[in-house]
Design a protein around this motif. Structure first.
Motif, PDB file in Angstrom:
ATOM      1  N   MET A 272       0.826  -1.204   0.000  1.00 46.89           N
ATOM      2  CA  MET A 272       0.000   0.000   0.000  1.00 46.89           C
ATOM      3  C   MET A 272       0.862   1.258   0.000  1.00 46.89           C
ATOM      4  O   MET A 272       0.504   2.259  -0.620  1.00 46.89           O
ATOM      5  N   MET A 273       1.990   1.229   0.679  1.00 47.58           N
ATOM      6  CA  MET A 273       2.879   2.387   0.686  1.00 47.58           C
ATOM      7  C   MET A 273       3.401   2.647  -0.723  1.00 47.58           C
ATOM      8  O   MET A 273       3.551   3.805  -1.135  1.00 47.58           O
ATOM      9  N   GLU A 274       3.651   1.592  -1.475  1.00 50.08           N
ATOM     10  CA  GLU A 274       4.091   1.759  -2.858  1.00 50.08           C
ATOM     11  C   GLU A 274       3.005   2.444  -3.686  1.00 50.08           C
ATOM     12  O   GLU A 274       3.290   3.310  -4.518  1.00 50.08           O
ATOM     13  N   ALA A 275       1.747   2.061  -3.446  1.00 45.50           N
ATOM     14  CA  ALA A 275       0.635   2.678  -4.166  1.00 45.50           C
ATOM     15  C   ALA A 275       0.524   4.157  -3.829  1.00 45.50           C
ATOM     16  O   ALA A 275       0.260   4.990  -4.696  1.00 45.50           O
ATOM     17  N   ILE A 276       0.755   4.486  -2.582  1.00 44.33           N
ATOM     18  CA  ILE A 276       0.676   5.882  -2.141  1.00 44.33           C
ATOM     19  C   ILE A 276       1.782   6.711  -2.794  1.00 44.33           C
ATOM     20  O   ILE A 276       1.563   7.866  -3.165  1.00 44.33           O
ATOM     21  N   ARG A 277       2.961   6.106  -2.980  1.00 44.72           N
ATOM     22  CA  ARG A 277       4.045   6.797  -3.690  1.00 44.72           C
ATOM     23  C   ARG A 277       3.654   7.048  -5.144  1.00 44.72           C
ATOM     24  O   ARG A 277       3.956   8.093  -5.714  1.00 44.72           O
ATOM     25  N   GLU A 432      -9.204  10.150   9.079  1.00 38.52           N
ATOM     26  CA  GLU A 432      -7.870  10.516   9.557  1.00 38.52           C
ATOM     27  C   GLU A 432      -6.800  10.167   8.535  1.00 38.52           C
ATOM     28  O   GLU A 432      -5.845  10.923   8.336  1.00 38.52           O
ATOM     29  N   LEU A 433      -6.968   9.036   7.871  1.00 39.08           N
ATOM     30  CA  LEU A 433      -5.983   8.585   6.881  1.00 39.08           C
ATOM     31  C   LEU A 433      -5.824   9.601   5.761  1.00 39.08           C
ATOM     32  O   LEU A 433      -4.700   9.993   5.413  1.00 39.08           O
ATOM     33  N   TYR A 434      -6.942  10.054   5.183  1.00 39.49           N
ATOM     34  CA  TYR A 434      -6.856  10.948   4.037  1.00 39.49           C
ATOM     35  C   TYR A 434      -6.331  12.330   4.418  1.00 39.49           C
ATOM     36  O   TYR A 434      -5.745  13.027   3.580  1.00 39.49           O
ATOM     37  N   LYS A 435      -6.497  12.723   5.662  1.00 39.06           N
ATOM     38  CA  LYS A 435      -5.886  13.974   6.115  1.00 39.06           C
ATOM     39  C   LYS A 435      -4.366  13.877   6.016  1.00 39.06           C
ATOM     40  O   LYS A 435      -3.689  14.810   5.558  1.00 39.06           O
ATOM     41  N   GLU A 436      -3.828  12.746   6.441  1.00 36.10           N
ATOM     42  CA  GLU A 436      -2.373  12.546   6.395  1.00 36.10           C
ATOM     43  C   GLU A 436      -1.881  12.366   4.957  1.00 36.10           C
ATOM     44  O   GLU A 436      -0.825  12.895   4.583  1.00 36.10           O
ATOM     45  N   GLU A 448       8.510   8.814   6.217  1.00 36.42           N
ATOM     46  CA  GLU A 448       8.657   8.278   7.580  1.00 36.42           C
ATOM     47  C   GLU A 448       7.609   8.880   8.516  1.00 36.42           C
ATOM     48  O   GLU A 448       6.974   8.161   9.307  1.00 36.42           O
ATOM     49  N   ASP A 449       7.395  10.183   8.395  1.00 35.06           N
ATOM     50  CA  ASP A 449       6.388  10.833   9.239  1.00 35.06           C
ATOM     51  C   ASP A 449       4.987  10.354   8.881  1.00 35.06           C
ATOM     52  O   ASP A 449       4.120  10.211   9.751  1.00 35.06           O
ATOM     53  N   LEU A 450       4.744  10.108   7.603  1.00 34.47           N
ATOM     54  CA  LEU A 450       3.443   9.614   7.168  1.00 34.47           C
ATOM     55  C   LEU A 450       3.152   8.255   7.797  1.00 34.47           C
ATOM     56  O   LEU A 450       2.071   8.036   8.358  1.00 34.47           O
ATOM     57  N   CYS A 451       4.120   7.346   7.690  1.00 32.33           N
ATOM     58  CA  CYS A 451       3.924   6.004   8.233  1.00 32.33           C
ATOM     59  C   CYS A 451       3.664   6.062   9.747  1.00 32.33           C
ATOM     60  O   CYS A 451       2.785   5.357  10.269  1.00 32.33           O
ATOM     61  N   GLU A 452       4.419   6.897  10.430  1.00 29.75           N
ATOM     62  CA  GLU A 452       4.236   7.013  11.884  1.00 29.75           C
ATOM     63  C   GLU A 452       2.844   7.539  12.208  1.00 29.75           C
ATOM     64  O   GLU A 452       2.180   7.045  13.137  1.00 29.75           O
ATOM     65  N   ALA A 453       2.379   8.531  11.447  1.00 30.52           N
ATOM     66  CA  ALA A 453       1.058   9.107  11.699  1.00 30.52           C
ATOM     67  C   ALA A 453      -0.055   8.122  11.396  1.00 30.52           C
ATOM     68  O   ALA A 453      -0.998   7.958  12.186  1.00 30.52           O
ATOM     69  N   VAL A 454       0.043   7.413  10.268  1.00 27.82           N
ATOM     70  CA  VAL A 454      -0.993   6.468   9.881  1.00 27.82           C
ATOM     71  C   VAL A 454      -1.059   5.289  10.842  1.00 27.82           C
ATOM     72  O   VAL A 454      -2.145   4.846  11.246  1.00 27.82           O
ATOM     73  N   GLU A 455       0.105   4.788  11.232  1.00 27.57           N
ATOM     74  CA  GLU A 455       0.141   3.645  12.137  1.00 27.57           C
ATOM     75  C   GLU A 455      -0.268   4.011  13.564  1.00 27.57           C
ATOM     76  O   GLU A 455      -0.482   3.141  14.408  1.00 27.57           O
TER      77      GLU A 455
END
Length: 459
Positions: A272-277, A432-436, A448-455
């Motif tokens: 999913m992170m690859e898709a977000i990129r 919350e996800l789409y805000k980030e 890195e900040d995105l992953c920390e916020a989403v998780e």
């Protein structure tokens, strides 16, 4: 055998008589201007005394459902002079265009003149805003979509919507979407997949092949670049950060979100992170709009109608804004990244479980999902009715309705339909996800900040 009156059961039997007659009048089983059985006949039917029957009829007179004519009998009130019952239906701003709801209400009233329907426009929707409308009984019926259904579900409040019977003729996947624990809570009404909408004349003038089901997103971007004419028109532009469009790109590219052992979302190192990129790269390659067009979503349709935009992502609902134009346009399946998927938009009607007029409300819901009303949607709009026979109707199209030549495309791509919940996230998490994600896609937050916020959503 006639039931003998009993003081012990007098009240329940009197209530039964009044309730039964009231229901039959409201639903039209007893026609306006028709006379009820005589007081003696009612007394025999319900095991009451004639005096008790008279008391019950007085209640119906007070409700203005009947009038008593001396030496003749009790006559059902003509709704031309007084409506027997009023029900209120709440609807979102797009519904008049999406489903021609006012036409349907007028048709309903012709067949059920004793039921007055008051249409109540709702400026916006959220469960918290809708809750007081339902609990106070201000609305008897309301239009709801799949996101609304999920909000009720996540708040454990589906019981506030009356359980309904599934209709055999409606596409099963639409009813399935509005069903939880075996109970249908919203009756499907109209639906649409997301599709590509394009200006055919732009493709013909440029000598370019029109979109088809084999197109990738890169093919769309490359074609859009060829269609773009500086200071004249934009080939393609889309804010993929909106809830629906982001959902479909994530579904196509990443499948579903993974979960950590503690149940929270997992993002770092996932597909999913690859898709977000990939979506971030889409933004980098999208044409930059001048400040005057920054409010793109509200101007997108006008730009398309004016020929200033060649390709757009739309729904069949949105096509209703083109139905009165002479624009030469058509539709095609969404491009994809190897997995041809699109998002299903599903709109239905729900009955307030607290409504004091449930029978009349059910009558309205049954009518607007009947073959007659559903065919009226198909013949007078670009939208897709929920009833299979209406959606797939083939006949002489209504003059003046500018339908795309591939209007029946929806049927070919049914296997590609997906719901936002298939991303394996709750409605609350998605907010919350789409805000980030918007911050990340705008380049205002690192990975890195995105992953920390989403998780950490929900912590």
């Amino acid at each position: 055998m006639t039931r003998r009156p009993s003081r012990r059961t007098f009240r329940p039997r009197l209530d039964e008589m009044v309730s039964s007659i009231r229901k039959n009048i409201i639903t039209g089983t007893i026609e306006p201007d028709q006379f009820l059985p005589s007081e003696k006949q009612l007394a025999e039917q319900y095991g009451l005394s004639v005096q008790s029957v008279r008391k019950g009829l007085e209640l119906l007179v007070a409700d203005e459902l009947i009038i008593k004519i001396p030496k003749i009998g009790s006559k059902v009130v003509d709704p031309a002079h007084k409506s027997a019952v009023t029900i209120r239906i709440g609807y979102l701003p797009t519904i008049p265009d999406d489903a021609d709801i006012h036409r349907l209400i007028a048709m309903f009233h012709q067949e059920h003149p004793n039921i007055h329907v008051e249409a109540v426009p709702l400026a916006s929707f959220s469960y918290e805003l809708m809750k007081p409308y339902l609990q106070s009984g201000m609305l008897d019926v309301t239009t709801l979509n799949y996101d609304h259904f999920m909000q009720f579900s996540n708040n454990a409040s589906l019981h506030e919507l009356e359980a309904l019977d599934r209709q055999e003729g409606i596409y099963p996947f639409l009813s399935d979407a509005f069903t939880e624990d075996g109970q249908l809570r919203i009756q499907p009404f109209v639906f649409s997949p997301l599709v590509v909408c394009y200006n055919r004349s732009h493709f013909i003038q440029s000598g370019l092949q029109e979109p088809n089901s084999s197109w990738s997103w890169q093919r769309l971007f490359d074609t859009a670049a060829s269609l773009t004419i500086p200071n004249e028109r934009v080939g393609f532009h889309c804010y993929f950060s909106t809830h629906n469009r982001a959902s479909i790109i994530l579904l196509q590219s990443g499948g579903a979100f993974e979960r950590q052992e503690n149940g929270r979302l997992k993002l770092s190192g996932t597909r999913m992170m690859e898709a977000i990129r990939d979506i971030r790269d889409i933004y980098k390659n999208s044409p930059k709009l001048p400040n005057s067009l920054m409010d793109w979503e509200t101007q997108r349709l006008d730009m398309f109608r004016q020929g200033k935009l060649s390709i757009a992502i739309m729904s069949y609902f949105t096509l209703n804004h083109l139905r009165n134009t002479e624009l030469d346009y058509d539709i095609a399946p969404l491009p994809h990244s190897g997995i041809p998927l699109t998002l299903l938009l599903n709109i239905g009607l729900a009955i307030n479980a607290r409504s004091k007029n449930k029978e009349a409300a059910k009558k309205l819901v049954d009518y607007v999902t009947s073959p007659k009303a559903q065919l009226a949607i198909r013949q007078n709009t670009c939208s897709l009715p929920a009833l299979v026979t209406a959606a797939e109707w083939r006949g002489q199209e209504t003059p003046g309705i500018n339908l795309p030549s591939r209007h029946s495309l929806f049927r070919e791509i049914i296997p590609s339909y997906r719901l936002p919940s298939e991303l394996n996230i709750t409605f609350g998490e998605s907010i919350e996800l789409y805000k980030e994600l918007r911050l990340y896609w705008a380049g205002l937050k690192g990975e890195e900040d995105l992953c920390e916020a989403v998780e950490g959503i929900g912590v």
